[in-house]
Design a protein around this motif. Structure first.
Motif, PDB file in Angstrom:
ATOM      1  N   SER A  85      67.990  17.035 -74.663  1.00 34.88           N
ATOM      2  CA  SER A  85      69.088  17.898 -74.223  1.00 34.88           C
ATOM      3  C   SER A  85      70.227  17.646 -75.199  1.00 34.88           C
ATOM      4  O   SER A  85      70.125  16.776 -76.068  1.00 34.88           O
ATOM      5  CB  SER A  85      69.519  17.601 -72.782  1.00 34.88           C
ATOM      6  OG  SER A  85      70.260  16.404 -72.720  1.00 34.88           O
ATOM      7  N   CYS A  86      71.326  18.402 -75.074  1.00 28.80           N
ATOM      8  CA  CYS A  86      72.383  18.289 -76.097  1.00 28.80           C
ATOM      9  C   CYS A  86      73.194  16.999 -75.945  1.00 28.80           C
ATOM     10  O   CYS A  86      73.787  16.522 -76.901  1.00 28.80           O
ATOM     11  CB  CYS A  86      73.286  19.521 -76.064  1.00 28.80           C
ATOM     12  SG  CYS A  86      74.555  19.468 -74.788  1.00 28.80           S
ATOM     13  N   CYS A  89      77.190  18.681 -73.340  1.00 26.77           N
ATOM     14  CA  CYS A  89      77.739  19.771 -72.517  1.00 26.77           C
ATOM     15  C   CYS A  89      78.179  19.215 -71.156  1.00 26.77           C
ATOM     16  O   CYS A  89      77.956  18.058 -70.831  1.00 26.77           O
ATOM     17  CB  CYS A  89      76.693  20.884 -72.341  1.00 26.77           C
ATOM     18  SG  CYS A  89      75.342  20.440 -71.243  1.00 26.77           S
ATOM     19  N   CYS A  92      75.180  17.758 -69.172  1.00 23.99           N
ATOM     20  CA  CYS A  92      74.709  16.462 -69.683  1.00 23.99           C
ATOM     21  C   CYS A  92      75.707  15.357 -69.354  1.00 23.99           C
ATOM     22  O   CYS A  92      75.339  14.291 -68.876  1.00 23.99           O
ATOM     23  CB  CYS A  92      74.503  16.533 -71.196  1.00 23.99           C
ATOM     24  SG  CYS A  92      73.029  17.465 -71.660  1.00 23.99           S
ATOM     25  N   CYS A 100      70.881  21.430 -68.812  1.00 20.96           N
ATOM     26  CA  CYS A 100      71.419  21.719 -70.151  1.00 20.96           C
ATOM     27  C   CYS A 100      70.743  22.951 -70.750  1.00 20.96           C
ATOM     28  O   CYS A 100      69.537  23.140 -70.618  1.00 20.96           O
ATOM     29  CB  CYS A 100      71.170  20.496 -71.043  1.00 20.96           C
ATOM     30  SG  CYS A 100      71.720  20.734 -72.735  1.00 20.96           S
ATOM     31  N   GLU A 102      70.107  23.334 -73.698  1.00 20.03           N
ATOM     32  CA  GLU A 102      69.188  22.875 -74.743  1.00 20.03           C
ATOM     33  C   GLU A 102      68.100  21.949 -74.198  1.00 20.03           C
ATOM     34  O   GLU A 102      67.484  21.194 -74.947  1.00 20.03           O
ATOM     35  CB  GLU A 102      69.976  22.190 -75.866  1.00 20.03           C
ATOM     36  CG  GLU A 102      70.824  23.197 -76.618  1.00 20.03           C
ATOM     37  CD  GLU A 102      71.714  22.576 -77.667  1.00 20.03           C
ATOM     38  OE1 GLU A 102      71.295  21.587 -78.296  1.00 20.03           O
ATOM     39  OE2 GLU A 102      72.829  23.076 -77.841  1.00 20.03           O
TER      40      GLU A 102
END
Ligand code: ZN
Ligand code: ZN
Length: 329
Positions: A85-86, A89, A92, A100, A102
């Motif tokens: 995941s990022c 954000c 997260c 997330c 991502e």
């Protein structure tokens, strides 16, 4: 190679590790219903053929990206459904990594999963496995255990609350064990009587047969929380009637479609909720809890070479209660 086909051996190589990745030699991997959905192409673009599934991965670290200091070569580690995941954000940072944008799973959208001999992902989603857990027991905890722990951990419950687990399979058999060790008073719900003895051995105080109308009506209005781990069709009005005022019905299994009469939910101030996999924090808590309290998935070990047989057993509901595929060398 294509949707719904038997699995066949395939050769490939992973690209060189980037600075934050870990390469794991897979020792064993649990077989989860999500793998079947990906093999069958049920989730559209999430499958990319050749599709390499497997997301309950336990193995040893064989190489580390240049900046990974958390792990050592040879260390036993695990990875569950989420592989990236990022990490920056709001979701997260708030401990909701599965939300997330991502979010990358460990075996969908082109990621090569744990049915391969080696698995590679970012170190952020790799976990140390406590020494008290056998590898074949740790594997199913990484997806099934994580999901049910996340449901139970976020439920607003006092010790001794009356909890029902609906469905005794890969998820349900772990939900019963976690709930009982977390100090909740657990009743297992399933159709027929064939799983009664198992459910009581897993820590359920009571077993309630959903086909028994008298037993179901006696239990009406008695549960604070019902965790649905089954995806099969149910008599929902009867299940809902089991809830107390302020009670919560939480879906971990995903029935195709359900119709609910909402009026009673409003009058009784009840809630319908869902649960995805948990956060990284919950993964660590869950593994620790399983190690401390001896929570063990009931597994059937099979050699990786018999993966197609394992898949057919799972399709026929013959997996009691999780199949773990082991690599031999
Ligand atoms: Zn899974
Ligand atoms: Zn994020």
């Amino acid at each position: 190679m294509q949707a719904g086909e038997p699995l066949v051996p395939m050769q490939f190589s992973h690209p060189p590790l980037n600075y934050s990745e870990v390469k794991i030699k897979v020792a064993c991997v649990g077989l989860c219903h999500s793998d079947l959905h990906l093999i069958d192409g049920d989730w559209g673009d999430e499958s990319r053929y050749p599709q390499v599934c497997g997301h309950e991965i336990v193995g040893t670290v064989v190489s580390l990206g240049s900046q990974v200091t958390r792990f050592e070569i040879g260390q036993r580690v695990g990875v569950g459904w989420q592989a990236a995941s990022c990490l920056t954000c709001e979701w997260c940072l708030g401990g909701h990594e599965p939300l997330c944008q991502e979010m990358q799973s460990s075996c969908s959208n082109g990621q090569i999963g744990g049915f391969a001999d080696y698995f590679v992902c970012d170190h952020s989603f790799v976990y140390d496995i406590p020494a008290a857990l056998e590898s074949s027991h740790a594997a199913p905890l990484l997806c099934a255990g994580h999901t049910v722990y996340s449901a139970l951990a976020k439920a607003p419950m006092r010790a001794g609350a009356n909890v029902a687990v609906l469905g005794i399979g890969g998820l349900g058999h772990l939900a019963i064990q976690f709930a009982s060790k977390m100090g909740l008073c657990v009743t297992a719900l399933s159709s027929g009587q064939s799983k009664r003895t198992d459910a009581l051995a897993m820590g359920a105080r009571e077993y309630l047969c959903t086909d028994d109308p008298d037993a179901m009506s006696r239990a009406a209005g008695t549960f604070d929380y019902i965790l649905v781990t089954a995806s099969a069709e149910q008599n929902w009005p009867v299940i809902l009637a089991l809830l107390r005022p302020l009670g919560e019905l939480c879906f971990a299994g995903i029935p195709e479609k359900i119709t609910l009469e909402l009026a009673n939910f409003v009058y009784q101030s009840q809630k319908i909720t869902t649960v995805n996999i948990g956060s990284r924090k919950q993964m660590v808590e869950m593994l620790d809890l399983a190690a401390k309290f001896g929570i063990k998935p009931w597994v059937k070990k099979m050699p990786m070479a018999e993966i197609n047989l394992a898949i057919s057993k799972m399709r026929n509901n013959e997996a009691k209660y999780r199949i773990v595929l082991e690599n031999t060398d």
